[in-house]
Design a protein around this motif. Structure first.
Motif, short mmCIF file in Angstrom:
data_model
loop_
_atom_site.label_atom_id
_atom_site.label_comp_id
_atom_site.label_asym_id
_atom_site.label_seq_id
_atom_site.Cartn_x
_atom_site.Cartn_y
_atom_site.Cartn_z
N PRO A 107 0.58 -1.56 -0.17
CA PRO A 107 0.13 0.49 -0.07
C PRO A 107 1.04 0.71 0.14
CG PRO A 107 -1.16 -1.45 2.12
CD PRO A 107 0.72 -1.92 1.05
N GLU A 108 2.31 1.44 0.54
CA GLU A 108 2.97 2.38 0.85
C GLU A 108 3.98 2.51 -0.62
OE1 GLU A 108 2.94 4.58 3.06
OE2 GLU A 108 0.96 3.09 3.59
N ALA A 109 3.96 1.60 -1.66
CA ALA A 109 4.27 1.67 -2.63
C ALA A 109 4.24 3.13 -3.44
CB ALA A 109 3.82 0.60 -3.25
N ASN A 110 5.23 3.66 -4.33
CA ASN A 110 5.24 4.79 -4.90
C ASN A 110 5.08 4.16 -5.93
OD1 ASN A 110 5.88 6.81 -6.82
ND2 ASN A 110 7.98 7.29 -5.48
N ILE A 111 3.66 4.08 -6.51
CA ILE A 111 2.69 4.28 -7.88
C ILE A 111 2.67 5.29 -8.30
CG2 ILE A 111 1.54 2.40 -7.17
CD1 ILE A 111 3.83 2.22 -10.40
N ARG A 112 1.85 4.76 -10.10
CA ARG A 112 0.86 6.10 -9.57
C ARG A 112 0.61 6.27 -11.58
NH1 ARG A 112 3.34 12.62 -10.35
NH2 ARG A 112 4.83 11.69 -11.36
N ILE A 113 -0.75 6.57 -12.06
CA ILE A 113 -0.88 6.77 -13.45
C ILE A 113 0.08 8.26 -13.74
CG2 ILE A 113 -2.65 6.24 -15.62
CD1 ILE A 113 -4.84 5.11 -12.98
N SER A 114 1.10 7.88 -14.50
CA SER A 114 1.57 8.88 -15.42
C SER A 114 0.96 9.76 -16.02
CB SER A 114 2.83 8.25 -15.85
OG SER A 114 3.71 7.82 -14.50
N ARG A 115 0.57 8.98 -17.28
CA ARG A 115 0.31 9.81 -17.99
C ARG A 115 -0.95 9.33 -18.29
NH1 ARG A 115 5.15 12.02 -20.09
NH2 ARG A 115 5.69 14.17 -18.52
N GLY A 128 -3.08 10.53 -9.90
CA GLY A 128 -2.57 9.42 -8.70
C GLY A 128 -2.91 7.89 -9.15
N ARG A 129 -3.22 7.56 -8.43
CA ARG A 129 -3.89 5.20 -8.23
C ARG A 129 -4.82 5.57 -8.91
NH1 ARG A 129 -1.45 1.85 -4.24
NH2 ARG A 129 0.49 2.51 -4.19
N GLU A 130 -6.31 6.10 -9.18
CA GLU A 130 -7.59 6.44 -10.56
C GLU A 130 -7.90 7.32 -10.97
OE1 GLU A 130 -11.79 5.33 -8.42
OE2 GLU A 130 -10.73 5.07 -7.21
N LEU A 131 -8.31 7.12 -11.67
CA LEU A 131 -8.66 8.37 -12.94
C LEU A 131 -10.24 7.64 -13.90
CD1 LEU A 131 -7.80 10.30 -15.16
CD2 LEU A 131 -6.71 8.69 -16.44
N LEU A 132 -10.67 9.10 -13.32
CA LEU A 132 -11.85 8.88 -14.43
C LEU A 132 -12.26 9.88 -15.15
CD1 LEU A 132 -14.84 7.61 -14.37
CD2 LEU A 132 -15.53 9.34 -12.67
N TYR A 133 -11.61 9.84 -16.81
CA TYR A 133 -12.16 10.18 -18.06
C TYR A 133 -13.02 9.80 -18.91
CZ TYR A 133 -9.35 12.47 -21.47
OH TYR A 133 -8.70 13.40 -22.55
N ASN A 134 -13.42 11.84 -19.45
CA ASN A 134 -14.45 11.51 -20.19
C ASN A 134 -14.03 11.39 -21.38
OD1 ASN A 134 -16.62 11.49 -18.88
ND2 ASN A 134 -16.81 13.26 -18.50
N VAL A 135 -14.15 9.93 -22.54
CA VAL A 135 -13.15 10.43 -23.18
C VAL A 135 -14.28 10.73 -23.70
CG1 VAL A 135 -12.77 8.33 -25.33
CG2 VAL A 135 -12.34 7.79 -23.31
N SER A 136 -13.28 12.19 -25.55
CA SER A 136 -14.23 13.05 -26.33
C SER A 136 -13.47 11.88 -27.54
CB SER A 136 -13.64 13.73 -26.28
OG SER A 136 -12.78 14.32 -26.29
N GLN A 137 -12.67 10.96 -27.50
CA GLN A 137 -12.03 10.79 -29.60
C GLN A 137 -11.51 9.65 -29.55
OE1 GLN A 137 -8.08 13.10 -29.84
NE2 GLN A 137 -8.47 14.48 -28.65
N ARG A 147 6.89 4.41 -11.35
CA ARG A 147 6.53 5.85 -10.26
C ARG A 147 6.47 7.31 -10.42
NH1 ARG A 147 12.41 4.94 -8.15
NH2 ARG A 147 11.76 7.11 -6.51
N ASN A 148 6.26 8.17 -9.26
CA ASN A 148 6.35 9.19 -9.01
C ASN A 148 7.95 9.68 -8.70
OD1 ASN A 148 5.90 12.18 -8.79
ND2 ASN A 148 4.42 12.09 -7.08
N PRO A 155 8.09 1.56 -6.67
CA PRO A 155 7.11 0.83 -7.24
C PRO A 155 7.21 -0.68 -6.74
CG PRO A 155 8.83 1.44 -8.91
CD PRO A 155 9.11 2.06 -7.99
N VAL A 156 8.47 -1.47 -6.68
CA VAL A 156 8.12 -3.05 -7.12
C VAL A 156 7.67 -3.34 -6.01
CG1 VAL A 156 10.31 -4.23 -6.76
CG2 VAL A 156 10.87 -2.35 -7.22
N GLY A 157 7.29 -4.38 -6.93
CA GLY A 157 5.77 -5.45 -6.33
C GLY A 157 5.03 -6.18 -7.46
N ASP A 158 3.53 -6.27 -7.24
CA ASP A 158 2.87 -6.57 -7.36
C ASP A 158 1.81 -5.64 -8.03
OD1 ASP A 158 3.47 -9.27 -7.94
OD2 ASP A 158 2.49 -10.27 -6.49
N LEU A 159 1.55 -5.46 -8.92
CA LEU A 159 0.62 -4.11 -9.51
C LEU A 159 -0.88 -4.73 -10.17
CD1 LEU A 159 0.11 -1.16 -10.01
CD2 LEU A 159 1.81 -1.58 -12.22
#
Length: 165
Positions: A107-115, A128-137, A147-148, A155-159
């Motif tokens: 739970p303390e891992a340094n991981i995120r949705i970067s782009r 962050g770790r969750e993204l809600l995005y309205n797809v228009s294209q 990692r951030n 970030p090492v570990g199971d994802l």
């Protein structure tokens, strides 16, 4: 004394303005928006992305997911190196809402949705770790998970990655 300071400052400014080194120049790289192959999109993205020095394309875990596999896709990946990232490509995604959630064995891992790379080549993020995005294209969307670099931790570990429509 004021004249010496003035001429020294003038000399430094003149030298800086006439610097012809290639340090600040940018070479033309292939545009990701001109590519239709998801693997080419990922390769070109990492060529032009400033994180390429930190996340070389050799250390990426790649996977392509057809939008037809949605409404829910669950993936499990293992990050084995601090500089490793995950590149997901969702092909033929059309308009609607997209939700991406990532979990980690630590739970303390340094991981995120970067782009999030849009079909036109523009990017959004970081998230962050969750993204809600309205797809228009309509098209192929790239998701980079890494990692951030502005935070400590590994970030090492199971994802676990969940993608929902």
């Amino acid at each position: 004394m004021k004249k010496v300071f003035f001429f020294s400052a003038f000399f430094l400014i003149a030298c800086a303005c006439n610097n012809t080194s290639k340090l600040g120049s940018s070479e033309k790289m292939p545009s990701p928006k001109s590519e239709t192959n998801p693997d080419s999109l990922a390769e070109n993205y990492f060529l032009i992305d400033s994180s390429a020095a930190i996340l070389p394309k050799e250390s990426t875990i790649k996977q392509t997911i057809a939008a037809s596999n949605l409404p829910v896709v669950n993936l499990h990946k293992t990050i084995s190196d601090d500089n490793q990232s995950v590149w997901l490509t969702i092909t033929d995604l059309d308009a609607g809402q997209l939700r991406i959630r990532i979990g980690h064995s630590n739970p303390e891992a340094n991981i995120r949705i970067s782009r999030l790379v849009l079909p036109d080549g523009n990017t959004e993020g970081p998230f962050g770790r969750e993204l809600l995005y309205n797809v228009s294209q309509k098209g192929n969307y790239g998701i980079v998970i890494s990692r951030n670099n502005m935070a400590s931790g590994s970030p090492v570990g199971d994802l676990s990655i969940t993608i929902e429509r």
